[in-house]
Design a protein around this motif. Structure first.
Motif, mmCIF file in Angstrom:
data_model
loop_
_atom_site.group_PDB
_atom_site.id
_atom_site.type_symbol
_atom_site.label_atom_id
_atom_site.label_comp_id
_atom_site.label_asym_id
_atom_site.label_seq_id
_atom_site.Cartn_x
_atom_site.Cartn_y
_atom_site.Cartn_z
ATOM 1 N N ARG A 63 0.852 -1.189 0.000
ATOM 2 C CA ARG A 63 0.000 0.000 0.000
ATOM 3 C C ARG A 63 0.882 1.231 0.000
ATOM 4 N NH1 ARG A 63 -3.481 0.204 5.401
ATOM 5 N NH2 ARG A 63 -3.969 -1.912 4.797
ATOM 6 N N MET A 64 0.303 2.316 -0.473
ATOM 7 C CA MET A 64 1.015 3.573 -0.501
ATOM 8 C C MET A 64 0.017 4.704 -0.310
ATOM 9 S SD MET A 64 3.162 5.385 -3.569
ATOM 10 C CE MET A 64 1.790 6.296 -4.239
ATOM 11 N N LEU A 65 0.423 5.697 0.445
ATOM 12 C CA LEU A 65 -0.333 6.929 0.582
ATOM 13 C C LEU A 65 0.582 8.075 0.172
ATOM 14 C CD1 LEU A 65 -2.042 6.344 4.035
ATOM 15 C CD2 LEU A 65 -3.131 6.312 1.790
ATOM 16 N N ARG A 66 0.037 9.010 -0.599
ATOM 17 C CA ARG A 66 0.810 10.177 -1.025
ATOM 18 C C ARG A 66 0.015 11.428 -0.705
ATOM 19 N NH1 ARG A 66 0.678 13.565 -5.073
ATOM 20 N NH2 ARG A 66 -0.507 12.347 -6.559
ATOM 21 N N GLU A 67 0.659 12.357 -0.033
ATOM 22 C CA GLU A 67 0.019 13.622 0.293
ATOM 23 C C GLU A 67 -0.236 14.406 -0.989
ATOM 24 O OE1 GLU A 67 -1.165 14.397 3.263
ATOM 25 O OE2 GLU A 67 -0.397 12.477 3.973
ATOM 26 N N PRO A 68 -1.245 15.265 -0.990
ATOM 27 C CA PRO A 68 -1.548 16.044 -2.201
ATOM 28 C C PRO A 68 -0.395 16.967 -2.578
ATOM 29 C CG PRO A 68 -3.207 16.428 -0.484
ATOM 30 C CD PRO A 68 -2.156 15.555 0.095
ATOM 31 N N ARG A 69 -0.157 17.043 -3.851
ATOM 32 C CA ARG A 69 0.817 17.997 -4.386
ATOM 33 C C ARG A 69 0.103 19.311 -4.652
ATOM 34 N NH1 ARG A 69 3.155 13.626 -8.593
ATOM 35 N NH2 ARG A 69 4.421 12.462 -7.103
ATOM 36 N N GLU A 70 0.867 20.303 -4.992
ATOM 37 C CA GLU A 70 0.278 21.608 -5.304
ATOM 38 C C GLU A 70 -0.771 21.438 -6.401
ATOM 39 O OE1 GLU A 70 1.661 25.982 -6.883
ATOM 40 O OE2 GLU A 70 3.111 24.729 -5.836
ATOM 41 N N GLY A 71 -1.933 21.992 -6.178
ATOM 42 C CA GLY A 71 -3.024 21.902 -7.148
ATOM 43 C C GLY A 71 -3.911 20.682 -6.977
ATOM 44 N N GLU A 72 -3.539 19.770 -6.094
ATOM 45 C CA GLU A 72 -4.360 18.589 -5.824
ATOM 46 C C GLU A 72 -5.130 18.807 -4.523
ATOM 47 O OE1 GLU A 72 -1.648 15.100 -7.853
ATOM 48 O OE2 GLU A 72 -1.504 15.395 -5.699
ATOM 49 N N ARG A 73 -6.320 18.273 -4.461
ATOM 50 C CA ARG A 73 -7.156 18.467 -3.272
ATOM 51 C C ARG A 73 -6.998 17.383 -2.222
ATOM 52 N NH1 ARG A 73 -13.238 19.314 -5.023
ATOM 53 N NH2 ARG A 73 -12.815 17.595 -6.411
ATOM 54 N N PHE A 74 -6.701 16.154 -2.649
ATOM 55 C CA PHE A 74 -6.792 15.035 -1.726
ATOM 56 C C PHE A 74 -5.552 14.148 -1.746
ATOM 57 C CE2 PHE A 74 -11.203 15.667 -3.423
ATOM 58 C CZ PHE A 74 -11.677 16.353 -2.316
ATOM 59 N N ARG A 75 -5.400 13.422 -0.648
ATOM 60 C CA ARG A 75 -4.339 12.421 -0.559
ATOM 61 C C ARG A 75 -4.668 11.272 -1.514
ATOM 62 N NH1 ARG A 75 -2.361 10.153 5.209
ATOM 63 N NH2 ARG A 75 -4.537 9.590 5.432
ATOM 64 N N GLN A 76 -3.650 10.679 -2.079
ATOM 65 C CA GLN A 76 -3.805 9.575 -3.020
ATOM 66 C C GLN A 76 -3.520 8.254 -2.307
ATOM 67 O OE1 GLN A 76 -4.371 10.709 -6.483
ATOM 68 N NE2 GLN A 76 -4.636 12.508 -5.207
ATOM 69 N N GLY A 77 -4.308 7.255 -2.594
ATOM 70 C CA GLY A 77 -4.096 5.925 -2.037
ATOM 71 C C GLY A 77 -3.872 4.909 -3.136
ATOM 72 N N ARG A 78 -3.053 3.924 -2.832
ATOM 73 C CA ARG A 78 -2.791 2.801 -3.741
ATOM 74 C C ARG A 78 -2.804 1.516 -2.931
ATOM 75 N NH1 ARG A 78 -2.931 7.006 -6.226
ATOM 76 N NH2 ARG A 78 -1.328 7.866 -7.571
ATOM 77 N N LEU A 79 -3.468 0.513 -3.443
ATOM 78 C CA LEU A 79 -3.427 -0.821 -2.865
ATOM 79 C C LEU A 79 -3.045 -1.808 -3.956
ATOM 80 C CD1 LEU A 79 -6.659 -0.977 -0.662
ATOM 81 C CD2 LEU A 79 -4.302 -1.254 0.138
ATOM 82 N N LEU A 80 -2.032 -2.620 -3.690
ATOM 83 C CA LEU A 80 -1.645 -3.706 -4.580
ATOM 84 C C LEU A 80 -2.069 -4.999 -3.895
ATOM 85 C CD1 LEU A 80 -0.277 -4.772 -7.129
ATOM 86 C CD2 LEU A 80 1.896 -4.740 -5.851
ATOM 87 N N MET A 81 -2.889 -5.775 -4.604
ATOM 88 C CA MET A 81 -3.440 -6.999 -4.020
ATOM 89 C C MET A 81 -3.269 -8.164 -4.992
ATOM 90 S SD MET A 81 -6.766 -4.973 -2.714
ATOM 91 C CE MET A 81 -6.690 -3.969 -4.176
ATOM 92 N N ARG A 82 -3.209 -9.350 -4.414
ATOM 93 C CA ARG A 82 -3.082 -10.571 -5.214
ATOM 94 C C ARG A 82 -4.300 -11.451 -4.943
ATOM 95 N NH1 ARG A 82 1.029 -12.237 -2.874
ATOM 96 N NH2 ARG A 82 -0.041 -13.661 -1.506
ATOM 97 N N ARG A 83 -4.853 -11.986 -6.006
ATOM 98 C CA ARG A 83 -5.998 -12.894 -5.835
ATOM 99 C C ARG A 83 -5.509 -14.201 -5.224
ATOM 100 N NH1 ARG A 83 -9.689 -16.345 -10.004
ATOM 101 N NH2 ARG A 83 -10.302 -17.733 -8.339
ATOM 102 N N ASP A 84 -6.140 -14.599 -4.121
ATOM 103 C CA ASP A 84 -5.841 -15.901 -3.533
ATOM 104 C C ASP A 84 -6.390 -16.976 -4.468
ATOM 105 O OD1 ASP A 84 -4.644 -14.759 -1.308
ATOM 106 O OD2 ASP A 84 -6.465 -14.821 -0.116
ATOM 107 N N SER A 85 -5.966 -18.198 -4.230
ATOM 108 C CA SER A 85 -6.447 -19.300 -5.085
ATOM 109 C C SER A 85 -7.896 -19.602 -4.865
ATOM 110 C CB SER A 85 -5.612 -20.547 -4.841
ATOM 111 O OG SER A 85 -5.640 -20.880 -3.475
#
Length: 96
Positions: A74-96
């Motif tokens: 997972r990753m969270l990124r604070e907003p850059r100039e001109g952006e309103r919101f924090r960005q989130g990323r989730l990397l997931m793997r499908r279980d069998s």
């Protein structure tokens, strides 16, 4: 799924994870990009196209796990100039 769930009403998001699981082979990966809401619950906001939602990263990770995905990172990124919101990323793997 790059910013696709932000336009989905919260009650419908679990069905998206079910569909992601259906179309991925076991061991397949899902990368989810979204606007993150921090310590707030799911939060509606105005968007150019249609109503959108910011999500707590924990809520989306929990839904993914309930649908049969294992969190890889997972990753969270604070907003850059001109952006309103924090960005989130989730990397997931499908279980069998």
């Amino acid at each position: 799924s790059w910013y696709s769930v932000i336009h989905t009403p919260p009650q419908d998001v679990p069905s998206y994870f079910d569909e992601f699981r259906r179309v991925l082979t076991p061991g397949g990966h899902l990368l989810l990009g979204f606007f993150e809401s921090g310590d707030d619950p799911v939060t509606e906001f105005d968007h150019k196209v249609v109503t959108a939602y910011r999500w707590p990263i924990e809520d989306l990770a929990k839904m993914a796990a309930e649908a049969g995905f294992a969190e890889v990172g997972r990753m969270l990124r604070e907003p850059r100039e001109g952006e309103r919101f924090r960005q989130g990323r989730l990397l997931m793997r499908r279980d069998s």
